[in-house]
Design an enzyme around this catalytic site. Structure first.
Site, PDB file in Angstrom:
ATOM      1  CG  ASP A   1      38.279  44.331  35.886  1.00  0.00           C
ATOM      2  OD1 ASP A   1      37.440  45.122  35.422  1.00  0.00           O
ATOM      3  OD2 ASP A   1      39.321  44.017  35.279  1.00  0.00           O
ATOM      4  CD  GLN A   2      36.729  37.156  32.649  1.00  0.00           C
ATOM      5  OE1 GLN A   2      36.154  37.489  31.616  1.00  0.00           O
ATOM      6  NE2 GLN A   2      36.434  36.051  33.309  1.00  0.00           N
TER       7      GLN A   2
END
Length: 201
Positions: free
Chosen positions: A72-73
């Site tokens: 995830d970012q």
């Protein structure tokens, strides 16, 4: 020698799939179906690793013997999370807010194998300094690239690089969405070596 474990990428992101393909490992892709809403008071630097683990755990629950990657970012502007814009108007708003600013992209990768009990996560912060963009530059960029599925409304691997003054990171692919240096380290720890070499031989 035991057969290598199945590798699964728990992500719907085509960018992460393309990055993982660089390692030349066979892998499957599955949607993790995870609620990505932040918790009350949760900081961007906390949200990214929590979601990466949640995605890996969700897919690993369906494939206990597999090694599962979740990632995830979260883009962070002065402690405020900046998500995917989704449309043109929101992208314009994001880029106007970020011009002349330094945004930290917290990119997290998690690797989980239920059968062996392996579960670990790494977070790579990427500091991105945006140019003092004028409205015409923002409009032209968005019309050409339409990066509406990218956190922060910019594809650094393509024309989005023209929006930036500097990028600081020790894991070059992290800004695109999957930090491959950390990913390979976690995979080796989980029993999958992309180079497949016996270093004791």
């Amino acid at each position: 020698m035991p057969a290598p474990r199945r590798l699964v990428l728990g992500s719907t992101s085509r960018y992460r799939r393309e990055l993982l393909e660089r390692l030349r490992l066979p892998f499957d892709v599955e949607s993790p179906d995870v609620d990505e809403a932040p918790r009350f008071g949760e900081q961007p630097a906390e949200l990214a690793p929590r979601l990466a683990l949640a995605k890996a755990d969700a897919v690993a629950a369906r494939h206990a013997a597999a090694v599962v990657i979740g990632s995830d970012q979260v883009a962070d502007l002065n402690g405020v999370a900046i998500g995917k814009p989704g449309d043109h108007a929101r992208a314009v708003e994001q880029l106007r807010t970020m011009r002349g600013q330094t945004v930290v992209f917290h990119t997290a990768v998690a690797v989980v194998c239920r059968e062996t009990g392996f579960r670990d996560v790494a977070v790579v912060p990427v500091r991105v300094r945006f140019r003092q963009l004028v409205d015409a530059e923002i409009e032209r960029y968005l019309r050409l690239e339409q990066p509406y599925d990218c956190a922060g409304s910019a594809k650094s691997e393509a024309l989005g690089i023209a929006l930036l003054d500097a990028v600081e990171s020790d894991d070059p692919s992290a800004l695109v969405g999957l930090p491959l240096i950390r990913t390979t380290a976690l995979l080796r720890a989980a029993g999958i070596d992309p180079l497949g070499v016996d270093r004791d031989a």
